[in-house]
Design an enzyme around this catalytic site. Structure first.
Site, PDB file in Angstrom:
ATOM      1  N   HIS A   1      -5.847  14.209  -9.120  1.00 40.59           N
ATOM      2  CA  HIS A   1      -5.905  12.801  -9.529  1.00 40.59           C
ATOM      3  C   HIS A   1      -5.078  12.492 -10.760  1.00 40.59           C
ATOM      4  O   HIS A   1      -4.623  11.357 -10.937  1.00 40.59           O
ATOM      5  CB  HIS A   1      -7.357  12.365  -9.726  1.00 40.59           C
ATOM      6  CG  HIS A   1      -8.048  12.136  -8.412  1.00 40.59           C
ATOM      7  ND1 HIS A   1      -7.966  10.936  -7.748  1.00 40.59           N
ATOM      8  CD2 HIS A   1      -8.786  12.965  -7.626  1.00 40.59           C
ATOM      9  CE1 HIS A   1      -8.638  11.029  -6.618  1.00 40.59           C
ATOM     10  NE2 HIS A   1      -9.145  12.245  -6.506  1.00 40.59           N
TER      11      HIS A   1
ATOM     12  N   GLU B   1      -4.753   2.393  -4.194  1.00 38.72           N
ATOM     13  CA  GLU B   1      -3.287   2.438  -4.219  1.00 38.72           C
ATOM     14  C   GLU B   1      -2.690   1.160  -3.626  1.00 38.72           C
ATOM     15  O   GLU B   1      -1.581   1.156  -3.133  1.00 38.72           O
ATOM     16  CB  GLU B   1      -2.784   3.676  -3.474  1.00 38.72           C
ATOM     17  CG  GLU B   1      -3.061   3.710  -1.974  1.00 38.72           C
ATOM     18  CD  GLU B   1      -4.441   4.265  -1.592  1.00 38.72           C
ATOM     19  OE1 GLU B   1      -5.346   4.297  -2.452  1.00 38.72           O
ATOM     20  OE2 GLU B   1      -4.605   4.643  -0.414  1.00 38.72           O
TER      21      GLU B   1
ATOM     22  N   ASN C   1      -3.004  12.669  -3.429  1.00 40.71           N
ATOM     23  CA  ASN C   1      -4.067  13.004  -4.387  1.00 40.71           C
ATOM     24  C   ASN C   1      -4.704  14.345  -4.051  1.00 40.71           C
ATOM     25  O   ASN C   1      -4.980  15.151  -4.940  1.00 40.71           O
ATOM     26  CB  ASN C   1      -5.151  11.910  -4.384  1.00 40.71           C
ATOM     27  CG  ASN C   1      -4.867  10.842  -5.442  1.00 40.71           C
ATOM     28  OD1 ASN C   1      -4.262  11.131  -6.473  1.00 40.71           O
ATOM     29  ND2 ASN C   1      -5.300   9.626  -5.178  1.00 40.71           N
TER      30      ASN C   1
ATOM     31  N   ASP D   1      -2.567   9.510 -10.697  1.00 37.51           N
ATOM     32  CA  ASP D   1      -2.542   8.370 -11.628  1.00 37.51           C
ATOM     33  C   ASP D   1      -1.132   8.135 -12.169  1.00 37.51           C
ATOM     34  O   ASP D   1      -0.689   6.996 -12.328  1.00 37.51           O
ATOM     35  CB  ASP D   1      -3.507   8.614 -12.788  1.00 37.51           C
ATOM     36  CG  ASP D   1      -4.962   8.389 -12.374  1.00 37.51           C
ATOM     37  OD1 ASP D   1      -5.177   7.924 -11.232  1.00 37.51           O
ATOM     38  OD2 ASP D   1      -5.863   8.675 -13.183  1.00 37.51           O
TER      39      ASP D   1
ATOM     40  N   ASP E   1       0.842  -1.199   0.000  1.00 38.80           N
ATOM     41  CA  ASP E   1       0.000   0.000   0.000  1.00 38.80           C
ATOM     42  C   ASP E   1       0.879   1.253   0.000  1.00 38.80           C
ATOM     43  O   ASP E   1       1.796   1.391   0.822  1.00 38.80           O
ATOM     44  CB  ASP E   1      -0.895  -0.015   1.259  1.00 38.80           C
ATOM     45  CG  ASP E   1      -1.902   1.119   1.235  1.00 38.80           C
ATOM     46  OD1 ASP E   1      -2.929   0.977   0.532  1.00 38.80           O
ATOM     47  OD2 ASP E   1      -1.657   2.145   1.911  1.00 38.80           O
TER      48      ASP E   1
END
Ligand SMILES: [Mg+2]
Length: 327
Positions: free
Chosen positions: A212, A242, A207, A216, A199
């Protein structure tokens, strides 16, 4: 024998590859001339066995065959062609039978003939049959092209449905299938495999801070780095958000833990910075498959998840191994 080979027939249909089979030389010539006058290609055979030899060299779109021949008759030739299987290209078959020979005609159609032609052969009737044969052959060709295209599409769809669109690694569905296969095999033969739940630390904050689109991009870079640092035998999946899962086949816990720690270090070295300028890091929980205890994927993943939770609680950016369940 004339041997002109134009690319389309004189009546607009596609050129057919025709094989004429008759033990009567005069009849062979008459039919072959009619076939050639329509712009089709034509080969000739003296009996069924000869025809099969020629077809083995190159298949034909259309076979026009006499019934009564030495060595192998027309119905047996037709049966052999039909037994080639569904994957073979379709061969249209016209059977020649003596006028009034109803029994042979029915037997020939039962053997798989598409059409018949009475003997003595009326050239105009034969021309009409060639037109309808060309139409059916054309349909089969189109069908074969479409089937081949569908096969390619379906292979592509299969791969796409198991791939995470953003990162290009396996998706959740692919992971579920992989684990189900592994558990099935492990129950019968035993298996050594470790699972790492990974993680990205504080990714929500990342974010929120950068948006975003950048989020990404970061996910992609992390996935790329993970893949680059795994063995070819390991499998990488996006588990959600994530979170990623690594399946380390044939790797006991201690080895898996070392491999994951190397991977963790590489991620911290990527030039992805958090809002405060510190490098983006990853926490990882590892659990080895326990064939006796892990009846389902969920119990195995749950142990890795507990270890991951502990890694977070101890300050993140670290690998924690799950204790074996029976200790
Ligand atoms: Mg004959």
């Amino acid at each position: 024998m004339r041997s002109e080979e134009p690319s389309t027939s004189s009546r607009g249909f596609g050129t057919l590859d025709v094989l004429v089979t008759d033990d009567d030389e005069h009849m062979r010539e008459l039919i072959a001339d009619t076939v050639l006058s329509y712009g089709h290609r034509c080969r000739v055979a003296v009996d069924g066995l000869h025809a099969l030899r020629l077809l083995a060299e190159r298949p034909a779109d259309l076979v026009v065959s006499d019934w009564d021949m030495p060595n192998m008759d027309g119905s047996e030739l037709c049966r052999r062609i039909r037994s080639a299987g569904d994957d073979a290209p379709y061969t249209y078959f016209i059977l020649l039978t003596a006028f009034g020979d109803r029994a042979h005609l029915l037997a020939g159609m039962a053997a798989g003939a598409d059409d018949y032609q009475r003997k003595p052969v009326n050239v105009h009737e034969l021309e009409a049959r060639l037109v309808s044969a060309a139409r059916v052959v054309e349909l089969h060709r189109r069908l074969e092209t479409r089937t081949a295209k569908l096969r390619v599409d379906s292979t592509r769809n299969f791969a796409a449905s198991r791939t995470d669109a953003l990162t290009g690694v396996g998706n959740r569905m692919h992971l579920d299938e992989e684990i189900a296969t592994l558990l099935g095999r492990a129950k019968r033969y035993g298996a050594t495999c470790s699972l790492a739940l990974c993680d990205i630390d504080l990714f929500k904050a990342y974010n929120d801070c950068f948006g975003h689109v950048k989020g990404d991009l970061a996910l992609r870079s992390v996935a790329e780095s993970m893949r680059a640092n795994l063995r070819a035998a390991d499998a990488l999946f996006r588990y959600g958000g994530e979170e990623f899962v690594v399946l380390l086949f044939e790797q006991p816990l201690a080895e898996a833990e070392r491999a994951m720690d190397r991977m963790r270090l590489q991620i911290a070295r990527l030039s992805i910075r958090s809002a405060d300028g510190s490098p983006v890091t990853m926490s990882i929980g590892v659990a080895e498959l326990d064939v006796a205890e892990d009846r389902t994927a969920e119990s195995w993943i749950a142990r890795a998840d507990l270890a991951l939770y502990e890694a977070k609680a101890r300050g993140r950016n670290r690998v924690i191994s799950s204790a074996p369940p029976r200790m």
